[in-house]
Scaffold this motif. Structure first.
Motif, mmCIF file in Angstrom:
data_model
loop_
_atom_site.group_PDB
_atom_site.id
_atom_site.type_symbol
_atom_site.label_atom_id
_atom_site.label_comp_id
_atom_site.label_asym_id
_atom_site.label_seq_id
_atom_site.Cartn_x
_atom_site.Cartn_y
_atom_site.Cartn_z
ATOM 1 N N ASN A 70 22.165 48.845 -8.293
ATOM 2 C CA ASN A 70 21.898 48.117 -9.541
ATOM 3 C C ASN A 70 20.475 47.573 -9.611
ATOM 4 O O ASN A 70 20.037 47.115 -10.657
ATOM 5 C CB ASN A 70 22.915 46.991 -9.760
ATOM 6 N N SER A 71 19.772 47.627 -8.517
ATOM 7 C CA SER A 71 18.347 47.299 -8.444
ATOM 8 C C SER A 71 17.866 47.677 -7.047
ATOM 9 O O SER A 71 18.551 47.377 -6.057
ATOM 10 C CB SER A 71 18.091 45.812 -8.694
ATOM 11 N N LEU A 117 21.576 59.461 0.111
ATOM 12 C CA LEU A 117 20.768 58.737 -0.865
ATOM 13 C C LEU A 117 20.488 59.604 -2.094
ATOM 14 O O LEU A 117 19.930 60.692 -1.972
ATOM 15 C CB LEU A 117 19.443 58.316 -0.249
ATOM 16 N N TYR A 118 20.865 59.097 -3.254
ATOM 17 C CA TYR A 118 20.547 59.743 -4.530
ATOM 18 C C TYR A 118 19.712 58.773 -5.361
ATOM 19 O O TYR A 118 20.139 58.314 -6.422
ATOM 20 C CB TYR A 118 21.831 60.120 -5.277
ATOM 21 N N LEU A 119 18.531 58.433 -4.871
ATOM 22 C CA LEU A 119 17.672 57.467 -5.549
ATOM 23 C C LEU A 119 16.769 58.177 -6.552
ATOM 24 O O LEU A 119 16.617 59.397 -6.539
ATOM 25 C CB LEU A 119 16.850 56.693 -4.531
ATOM 26 N N ASP A 120 16.139 57.391 -7.430
ATOM 27 C CA ASP A 120 15.296 57.956 -8.482
ATOM 28 C C ASP A 120 14.079 58.662 -7.899
ATOM 29 O O ASP A 120 13.571 58.286 -6.840
ATOM 30 C CB ASP A 120 14.834 56.855 -9.443
ATOM 31 N N ASN A 121 13.595 59.648 -8.639
ATOM 32 C CA ASN A 121 12.406 60.393 -8.222
ATOM 33 C C ASN A 121 11.123 59.744 -8.737
ATOM 34 O O ASN A 121 10.224 60.426 -9.217
ATOM 35 C CB ASN A 121 12.482 61.840 -8.722
ATOM 36 N N ASP A 122 11.040 58.439 -8.639
ATOM 37 C CA ASP A 122 9.794 57.761 -8.969
ATOM 38 C C ASP A 122 9.231 57.137 -7.694
ATOM 39 O O ASP A 122 9.831 57.229 -6.620
ATOM 40 C CB ASP A 122 10.000 56.707 -10.066
ATOM 41 N N ALA A 123 8.076 56.525 -7.801
ATOM 42 C CA ALA A 123 7.408 55.984 -6.608
ATOM 43 C C ALA A 123 8.263 54.940 -5.904
ATOM 44 O O ALA A 123 8.372 54.938 -4.673
ATOM 45 C CB ALA A 123 6.055 55.388 -7.006
ATOM 46 N N ALA A 124 8.903 54.064 -6.688
ATOM 47 C CA ALA A 124 9.704 52.997 -6.088
ATOM 48 C C ALA A 124 10.930 53.559 -5.377
ATOM 49 O O ALA A 124 11.250 53.160 -4.244
ATOM 50 C CB ALA A 124 10.126 52.002 -7.165
ATOM 51 N N GLY A 125 11.622 54.492 -6.017
ATOM 52 C CA GLY A 125 12.812 55.076 -5.414
ATOM 53 C C GLY A 125 12.499 55.842 -4.153
ATOM 54 O O GLY A 125 13.217 55.741 -3.140
ATOM 55 N N GLU A 166 20.953 54.400 -7.308
ATOM 56 C CA GLU A 166 20.158 53.278 -7.798
ATOM 57 C C GLU A 166 20.836 52.601 -8.985
ATOM 58 O O GLU A 166 20.879 51.384 -9.096
ATOM 59 C CB GLU A 166 18.772 53.774 -8.187
ATOM 60 N N GLY A 167 21.372 53.420 -9.913
ATOM 61 C CA GLY A 167 22.011 52.891 -11.102
ATOM 62 C C GLY A 167 23.350 53.546 -11.372
ATOM 63 O O GLY A 167 23.668 54.610 -10.834
ATOM 64 N N PHE A 168 24.141 52.922 -12.242
ATOM 65 C CA PHE A 168 25.510 53.407 -12.424
ATOM 66 C C PHE A 168 25.598 54.692 -13.237
ATOM 67 O O PHE A 168 26.582 55.429 -13.128
ATOM 68 C CB PHE A 168 26.412 52.312 -12.999
ATOM 69 N N MET A 169 24.584 55.020 -14.035
ATOM 70 C CA MET A 169 24.603 56.281 -14.761
ATOM 71 C C MET A 169 24.542 57.472 -13.787
ATOM 72 O O MET A 169 25.165 58.509 -14.016
ATOM 73 C CB MET A 169 23.464 56.356 -15.766
#
Length: 299
Positions: free
Chosen positions: A225-226, A245-253, A199-202
């Motif tokens: 990046n979004s 996929l290594y997306l964030d563990n929030d609802a949107a991700g 999702e993001g570069f970090m």
């Protein structure tokens, strides 16, 4: 490197935002209630957050220790150092964006207000220290990032810049997230039939830092990046045989991950690895240092 020193008084130090400083150290709140920011204590090991910062008062209190105070009281506990030694540490972390109260507080400022002034090699001591707190080796960051100086609302700042495929930047420093136009995904092409998505570069830098010693790590990469750019990335993603996929563990991700998994069996959700953390970098920051050598096989 930029090792500029500034004389910082005790009174100036006390005015610095504790929440922002804890973020600089890699600590994010577990919950926020009005002015109270609750953390798992940075001063000891715990599972239930009992370390509180009242942002209005700019004071902290650790209920487990029965201690609290201002940022200096925290610093001498955290680093086990003298007041003078802590003030020197603060100089390194807060020197690149002053005065503190002028720092933008919102994430999504209109893009037309941000103007890139120059791009140079990543060398600022303060930015490198920020990366170190995020457990990103500088030799990894300098392969993919620049130091970007920019103007926003007539004020000049600088941060870590990560370029996208259209020439715009994602910009990060301890206090601010921003993007310069044009907004786009970032692709790293190695001619692989596998692609790894962040999702993001970090998180991308975290992945590279964990696997930095693997010579044969030749996956292609996409940094969205979004999340809103996921559909833009799909043609490139689906030209590969395997998509991790290594997306964030929030609802949107997780919503985007579920959507991707429903498309076909090319997609593989890897977020279980950091299921108790908000994202891959948050997981990396919190794991024991000695574990890092053994992590590559899990990714």
């Amino acid at each position: 490197m930029d090792f500029r020193k500034q004389k910082l008084s005790i009174e100036e130090a006390k005015e610095m935002d504790m929440v922002q400083y804890l973020s600089l150290l890699g600590h994010e709140p577990s919950k926020i209630r009005n002015n109270d920011y609750w953390y798992r204590s940075p001063l000891r090991q715990e599972k239930t957050p009992s370390f509180k910062v009242n942002r209005k008062l700019n004071r902290w209190y650790d209920h487990g220790l029965g201690k609290g105070g201002n940022i200096i009281d925290f610093g001498i506990q955290y680093f086990d150092c003298s007041v003078g030694e802590f003030l020197k540490k603060l100089d390194g972390g807060f020197s690149f964006q002053e005065p503190l109260k002028s720092i933008p507080k919102r994430e999504g400022e209109p893009e037309h207000q941000l103007k890139i002034l120059k791009e140079i090699e990543l060398s600022s001591y303060a930015l490198i220290r920020y990366l170190e707190r995020r457990k990103i080796p500088v030799e990894i960051a300098t392969q993919y990032c620049l130091e970007v100086h920019y103007k926003l609302n007539a004020k000049s700042y600088y941060g870590i810049g990560f370029k996208n495929d259209s020439g715009g930047f994602e910009i990060r420093n301890p206090y601010f997230k921003a993007s310069s136009s044009p907004k786009d995904i970032t692709t790293v092409k190695n001619g692989s039939d596998e692609v790894t998505v962040f999702e993001g570069f970090m998180d991308f830098l975290s992945f590279k830092s964990i696997r930095e010693n693997e010579v044969n790590n030749t996956s292609d990469f996409v940094i969205l990046n979004s999340l809103s750019l996921y559909e833009n990335a799909r043609p490139f993603l689906e030209s590969h045989k395997s998509i991790k996929l290594y997306l964030d563990n929030d609802a949107a991700g997780q919503k985007v991950a579920r959507k991707a998994l429903s498309i076909g069996n090319k997609y593989h959700d890897k977020s279980r690895l950091y299921r108790n953390y908000k994202d891959l970098n948050d997981w990396l920051v919190h794991i024991e240092k000695q574990q890092k050598k053994r992590l590559g096989s899990k990714l």
